[in-house]
Design an enzyme around this catalytic site. Structure first.
Site, short mmCIF file in Angstrom:
data_model
loop_
_atom_site.label_atom_id
_atom_site.label_comp_id
_atom_site.label_asym_id
_atom_site.label_seq_id
_atom_site.Cartn_x
_atom_site.Cartn_y
_atom_site.Cartn_z
N GLU A 1 -11.15 -9.05 -3.18
CA GLU A 1 -12.25 -8.52 -2.38
C GLU A 1 -13.51 -9.39 -2.48
O GLU A 1 -13.81 -9.94 -3.55
CB GLU A 1 -12.61 -7.10 -2.84
CG GLU A 1 -11.50 -6.08 -2.66
CD GLU A 1 -11.86 -4.73 -3.25
OE1 GLU A 1 -12.96 -4.60 -3.85
OE2 GLU A 1 -11.05 -3.80 -3.11
N ASP B 1 -16.77 0.91 8.96
CA ASP B 1 -16.86 0.90 7.50
C ASP B 1 -16.87 -0.53 6.98
O ASP B 1 -16.17 -0.87 6.03
CB ASP B 1 -15.70 1.69 6.89
CG ASP B 1 -15.96 2.08 5.44
OD1 ASP B 1 -17.14 2.05 5.01
OD2 ASP B 1 -14.99 2.42 4.73
N LYS C 1 0.85 -1.20 0.00
CA LYS C 1 0.00 0.00 0.00
C LYS C 1 0.88 1.24 0.00
O LYS C 1 1.73 1.40 0.88
CB LYS C 1 -0.91 -0.02 1.24
CG LYS C 1 -1.93 1.11 1.29
CD LYS C 1 -2.86 0.88 2.47
CE LYS C 1 -3.96 1.92 2.56
NZ LYS C 1 -4.91 1.62 3.64
N ASP D 1 -8.68 -1.96 6.25
CA ASP D 1 -9.01 -0.53 6.32
C ASP D 1 -9.55 -0.11 7.69
O ASP D 1 -10.76 0.04 7.88
CB ASP D 1 -9.98 -0.14 5.20
CG ASP D 1 -9.25 0.06 3.87
OD1 ASP D 1 -8.01 0.03 3.88
OD2 ASP D 1 -9.92 0.25 2.85
N GLU E 1 -16.11 -4.42 0.08
CA GLU E 1 -14.82 -3.93 -0.40
C GLU E 1 -13.74 -4.01 0.67
O GLU E 1 -12.54 -4.01 0.35
CB GLU E 1 -14.95 -2.48 -0.89
CG GLU E 1 -15.75 -2.31 -2.16
CD GLU E 1 -17.25 -2.36 -1.95
OE1 GLU E 1 -18.00 -2.31 -2.95
OE2 GLU E 1 -17.70 -2.43 -0.78
N GLU F 1 -0.07 -8.54 4.25
CA GLU F 1 -0.37 -9.90 3.79
C GLU F 1 -1.19 -9.81 2.50
O GLU F 1 -2.09 -8.98 2.37
CB GLU F 1 -1.18 -10.58 4.90
CG GLU F 1 -1.87 -11.85 4.51
CD GLU F 1 -2.89 -12.30 5.55
OE1 GLU F 1 -3.47 -13.39 5.36
OE2 GLU F 1 -3.11 -11.58 6.55
#
Length: 320
Positions: A106, A145, A51, A163, A149, A100
Site C-alpha cells: 500500500e 473512497d 481476497k 476496492d 490504503e 494481481e
C-alpha cells in the site's frame, strides 16, 4: 467441420480454481469485506493476492451488492491503473477473488515509513492518481473512497487503485450501457439509495470525505477530486488537512474548508491544493485538461508507458 474449417466440438471451460490450488503464504491485511493474503498457485508458482470474503459476513451485514459491484467494476475497468481481477471461485463458506499481486504493498505503508514525500515523489504519485481518475471517470465510475490504503505500488513502482465495492456509476450515453445494466441487476439486493439512486449518507473514510456528501448530496466526480486534494496534502506535508479526534469534529473542519499549510511548501503545490479543496464542488478544479496543465505537473510525462519512478525501493522493502 464447416467450410471454414471451424470445429463443431464444444469448447471445454477451464475448471474453476479451489483453495487447495493455492499455498497461502502470509496475510497482506484487511480489504473491503475480507482478508487479503499472498498466495502461490501451486501449478505454476505464480504469486497472487487472494481476497477471502466470508459468506456469513455477507449475509449478516447485507453487503452482497457491494461484493458483486466490485466484481463487475474490476472486470469492466481491467487495464492500466486498476488492480486486475484474475478470477473468482467459492466454496461452502467463502468467496475468493484472485487478484494481481502488487508486490510493494500500500501507498499508506510507504507514506508511514517516509513521513512525507519529496516534491518529486509527490508529483509522480499525484500524476499517477490523476491518470487513474481520468480513466475510471471515463467509464462513469466515481470511486468514493480514494485514500493511500486503496492505492497499491506494483513491481514497476506504479500505482494501482483497489476496492470498488462502494463505487458508483454515472450513466454515460453510448459508452457504458452494458455496465449500467449489469449494475442495475443488483438493485433487487441492495437499498434504494445505492448505485443508481442518490446517496443519502456518506461513504468513505472521514478525513477524505467531500463536504457535499457529508450533507447528504450524491457523490459526483467532483468528490474524487476533493479526495485527491486531501491525498496531495498528506503526501506533501505528512499531515491531513482536515482531521480531529472524532468524525463529527473532522466533518466540521471539512465543511469550513479552512486548512493551513507549512510556510515552505512549494507555491505551485499550494495553489493546486487550494483549487482542489474548494467546499463548493462547482468551484473545484475538476477539468482533467486544466489539472494536467497545472504548473505543479510541469515536466511530468503523461501516459501509461513505463517511466522512471522516483519511489525508493529501500523504503518499499520490508525490514529484515
Amino acid at each position: 467441420m464447416d467450410s471454414c474449417g471451424a470445429s463443431d466440438q464444444p469448447v471445454t471451460e477451464k475448471p474453476k480454481k479451489t483453495l487447495s490450488d493455492f499455498e497461502i503464504l502470509e496475510s497482506l491485511g484487511e480489504g473491503a469485506f475480507g482478508e487479503v493474503s499472498k498466495a502461490k498457485l501451486r501449478e505454476t508458482g505464480e504469486f497472487f493476492a487472494l481476497k477471502s470474503i466470508d459468506k456469513a459476513f455477507i449475509t449478516k451485514h447485507g453487503v452482497a451488492h457491494h461484493v458483486m459491484r466490485e466484481k463487475i467494476l474490476l472486470n469492466e475497468l481491467k487495464g492500466e491503473g486498476v488492480i486486475s481481477l484474475i478470477e473468482t471461485f467459492q466454496d461452502a463458506k467463502t468467496l475468493y477473488f484472485v487478484l494481481e499481486l502488487a508486490s510493494h504493498g500500500e501507498l499508506s505503508r510507504y507514506l508511514r515509513r517516509r513521513g512525507k514525500l519529496s516534491l518529486e515523489e509527490t508529483r509522480f504519485c499525484a500524476k499517477e492518481v490523476v491518470q487513474i481518475l481520468e480513466r475510471i471517470h471515463s467509464f462513469g465510475v466515481v470511486h468514493r473512497d480514494l485514500k493511500p490504503e486503496n492505492l497499491l505500488i506494483d513491481s514497476r513502482k506504479r500505482l494501482k487503485l483497489i476496492d470498488f465495492g462502494t463505487a458508483e456509476v454515472r450513466h454515460l450515453p453510448n459508452h457504458n450501457d452494458q455496465l449500467f445494466e449489469d449494475l442495475a441487476g443488483l438493485r433487487g439486493s441492495e437499498p434504494e439509495d445505492s448505485d443508481l439512486q442518490p446517496q443519502k449518507s456518506f461513504v468513505g473514510t472521514a478525513a477524505y470525505v467531500a463536504p457535499e456528501t457529508i450533507d447528504g448530496h450524491r457523490a459526483e466526480f467532483a468528490s474524487d477530486f476533493w479526495a485527491l486534494g486531501v491525498l496531495l496534502c498528506l503526501m506533501l506535508t505528512g499531515s491531513l488537512p482536515f482531521s480531529d479526534k472524532n468524525d463529527f469534529l473532522t466533518f466540521e473542519k471539512i465543511r469550513s474548508g479552512k486548512f493551513s499549510l507549512p510556510d515552505d511548501i512549494d507555491p505551485q503545490a499550494a495553489d493546486l491544493l487550494h483549487r482542489l479543496l474548494k467546499v463548493d464542488p462547482l468551484l473545484r478544479l475538476t477539468d482533467f485538461s486544466v489539472l494536467k496543465a497545472h504548473p505543479f505537473f510541469e515536466g511530468q510525462i503523461w501516459g501509461w508507458e513505463d517511466t522512471e519512478s522516483p519511489l525508493c525501493l529501500e523504503i518499499l522493502s520490508p525490514p529484515t
